[in-house]
Design an enzyme around this catalytic site. Structure first.
Site, PDB file in Angstrom:
ATOM      1  N   ASP A 207      -9.349   5.282 -10.823  1.00 47.55           N
ATOM      2  CA  ASP A 207      -7.923   5.641 -10.800  1.00 47.55           C
ATOM      3  C   ASP A 207      -7.513   6.714 -11.812  1.00 47.55           C
ATOM      4  OD1 ASP A 207      -8.017   3.588  -8.994  1.00 47.55           O
ATOM      5  OD2 ASP A 207      -6.646   2.268 -10.060  1.00 47.55           O
TER       6      ASP A 207
ATOM      7  N   ASP B 217      -5.733   4.263  -6.515  1.00 53.03           N
ATOM      8  CA  ASP B 217      -4.645   3.451  -6.004  1.00 53.03           C
ATOM      9  C   ASP B 217      -3.982   4.265  -4.896  1.00 53.03           C
ATOM     10  OD1 ASP B 217      -4.707   1.065  -7.338  1.00 53.03           O
ATOM     11  OD2 ASP B 217      -2.891   1.393  -8.485  1.00 53.03           O
TER      12      ASP B 217
ATOM     13  N   HIS C  20      -1.063   3.353  -2.525  1.00 59.28           N
ATOM     14  CA  HIS C  20      -0.092   2.351  -2.103  1.00 59.28           C
ATOM     15  C   HIS C  20       0.879   2.863  -1.053  1.00 59.28           C
ATOM     16  CE1 HIS C  20      -1.524  -0.206  -5.238  1.00 59.28           C
ATOM     17  NE2 HIS C  20      -0.953   0.441  -6.236  1.00 59.28           N
TER      18      HIS C  20
ATOM     19  N   HIS D  72       4.925  -1.409  -1.279  1.00 58.43           N
ATOM     20  CA  HIS D  72       3.885  -2.246  -1.881  1.00 58.43           C
ATOM     21  C   HIS D  72       4.484  -3.343  -2.757  1.00 58.43           C
ATOM     22  CE1 HIS D  72       0.187  -3.220  -4.225  1.00 58.43           C
ATOM     23  NE2 HIS D  72      -0.314  -3.100  -3.011  1.00 58.43           N
TER      24      HIS D  72
ATOM     25  N   SER E  23       3.538  -4.645  -5.449  1.00 58.05           N
ATOM     26  CA  SER E  23       3.439  -4.505  -6.902  1.00 58.05           C
ATOM     27  C   SER E  23       4.590  -3.716  -7.511  1.00 58.05           C
ATOM     28  CB  SER E  23       2.122  -3.821  -7.283  1.00 58.05           C
ATOM     29  OG  SER E  23       2.150  -2.441  -6.951  1.00 58.05           O
TER      30      SER E  23
ATOM     31  N   HIS F 134       4.291   3.742  -8.129  1.00 59.84           N
ATOM     32  CA  HIS F 134       3.215   4.622  -8.571  1.00 59.84           C
ATOM     33  C   HIS F 134       2.190   4.815  -7.456  1.00 59.84           C
ATOM     34  CE1 HIS F 134       1.616   0.563  -9.311  1.00 59.84           C
ATOM     35  NE2 HIS F 134       0.412   1.101  -9.145  1.00 59.84           N
TER      36      HIS F 134
ATOM     37  N   LYS G 256      -7.680   2.018  -2.643  1.00 61.92           N
ATOM     38  CA  LYS G 256      -7.431   0.593  -2.809  1.00 61.92           C
ATOM     39  C   LYS G 256      -5.927   0.334  -2.927  1.00 61.92           C
ATOM     40  CE  LYS G 256      -8.349   0.642  -7.814  1.00 61.92           C
ATOM     41  NZ  LYS G 256      -7.059   0.132  -8.318  1.00 61.92           N
TER      42      LYS G 256
ATOM     43  N   GLU H 261      -1.740  -7.189  -4.020  1.00 61.84           N
ATOM     44  CA  GLU H 261      -2.152  -6.355  -5.145  1.00 61.84           C
ATOM     45  C   GLU H 261      -3.672  -6.284  -5.170  1.00 61.84           C
ATOM     46  OE1 GLU H 261      -2.073  -3.920  -7.039  1.00 61.84           O
ATOM     47  OE2 GLU H 261      -0.558  -4.515  -8.525  1.00 61.84           O
TER      48      GLU H 261
ATOM     49  N   ALA I 127      -6.742   1.521 -15.571  1.00 52.25           N
ATOM     50  CA  ALA I 127      -6.570   1.250 -16.985  1.00 52.25           C
ATOM     51  C   ALA I 127      -7.573   0.172 -17.389  1.00 52.25           C
ATOM     52  CB  ALA I 127      -5.152   0.784 -17.290  1.00 52.25           C
TER      53      ALA I 127
ATOM     54  N   CYS J 106      -7.405  -2.359 -13.843  1.00 53.22           N
ATOM     55  CA  CYS J 106      -8.313  -1.997 -12.749  1.00 53.22           C
ATOM     56  C   CYS J 106      -9.755  -1.814 -13.207  1.00 53.22           C
ATOM     57  CB  CYS J 106      -7.792  -0.752 -12.033  1.00 53.22           C
ATOM     58  SG  CYS J 106      -6.200  -1.053 -11.204  1.00 53.22           S
TER      59      CYS J 106
END
Length: 240
Positions: free
Chosen positions: A14, A57, A59, A63, A65, A102, A127, A134, A171, A175
């Protein structure tokens, strides 16, 4: 002669605009600064590091999250959580922290940062594409009965006869951690290169490291023997 007991792969997690200062909506402090170290690993020849996977990521706008998608009652990013239920089994659920919007698909924030040398990446995995679940790990979400998604990463690693997985990126406490832990669960030796990651909550990094190591992840240093094992072949040839 190559050592059949050591066939490494790199997973770069990511390294996207929304996770990096100065403009990322979920910017991790100093996240952009780790790109040169990651590029050094990416530049290793395929004879040394045959598989170089990058994750994103990716999304949808709705999403689960995103705190803004929870309105009854309203939720705050970073501070509030949500219960995520297995879409195929209402009895299985987990609690997850909520975030700012994000890495929405096809937006500038979802792009790899330009500092990342993507020319050496062999595979890219998206992903977090299911709006209802999530997914921190590059392998799959933390739902098992039944599993609701699978990126195919484990199969890819096995098809390449991978033994050791080196994980870097963003991070470290989310992840990167989840990816490394799932690599161990899938039977690989997993290393997190400490200088190659940054955390959302850096004050919690030492505790996070201990928890990862309790599962079997090895958090290693750039100057440690685990990374030197990758670099030694190229050093002999004067290429690093």
């Amino acid at each position: 002669m190559a050592d059949p007991a050591f066939r490494p792969a790199l997973v770069v997690v990511d390294m996207q605009e929304d996770f990096c200062p100065p403009n990322g909506s979920l910017a991790v402090a100093e996240g952009r600064s780790i790109a040169p170290l990651i590029n050094t690993l990416l530049a290793l020849p395929s004879t040394t590091l045959p598989l170089k996977v990058a994750t994103k990521d990716w999304h949808p706008p709705d999403h689960i999250s995103f705190a803004s998608n929870h309105t009854s009652p309203p939720r705050r990013p970073f501070l509030d959580t949500a219960t995520i239920i297995n879409p195929s089994n209402p009895s299985e659920s987990y609690t997850s922290r909520l975030w700012p919007v994000h890495c929405v698909q096809h937006t500038p924030g979802a792009a790899f940062i330009p500092e990342l040398d993507t020319t050496h990446i062999t595979h890219t995995i998206d992903k977090g594409t299911d709006p209802k679940v999530e997914m921190y790990s590059a392998f799959y979400p933390p739902l098992h009965n039944p599993r609701v998604a699978d990126s195919g990463l484990a199969d890819l690693l096995r098809a390449n006869r991978t033994t050791h997985v080196y994980v870097v990126g963003l991070a470290g406490d989310y992840c990167v951690r989840s990816t490394a832990e799932d690599a161990v669960r899938e039977g690989f030796v997993a290393y997190v290169v400490e200088e190659g990651t940054r955390s959302v909550d850096p004050g919690q990094w030492e505790a996070c490291k201990s928890e990862m190591e309790g599962i079997g992840v090895k958090v290693v240093k750039w100057e440690g023997e685990e990374v030197r094992r990758l670099l030694k072949g190229t050093e002999k040839n004067g290429t690093t």
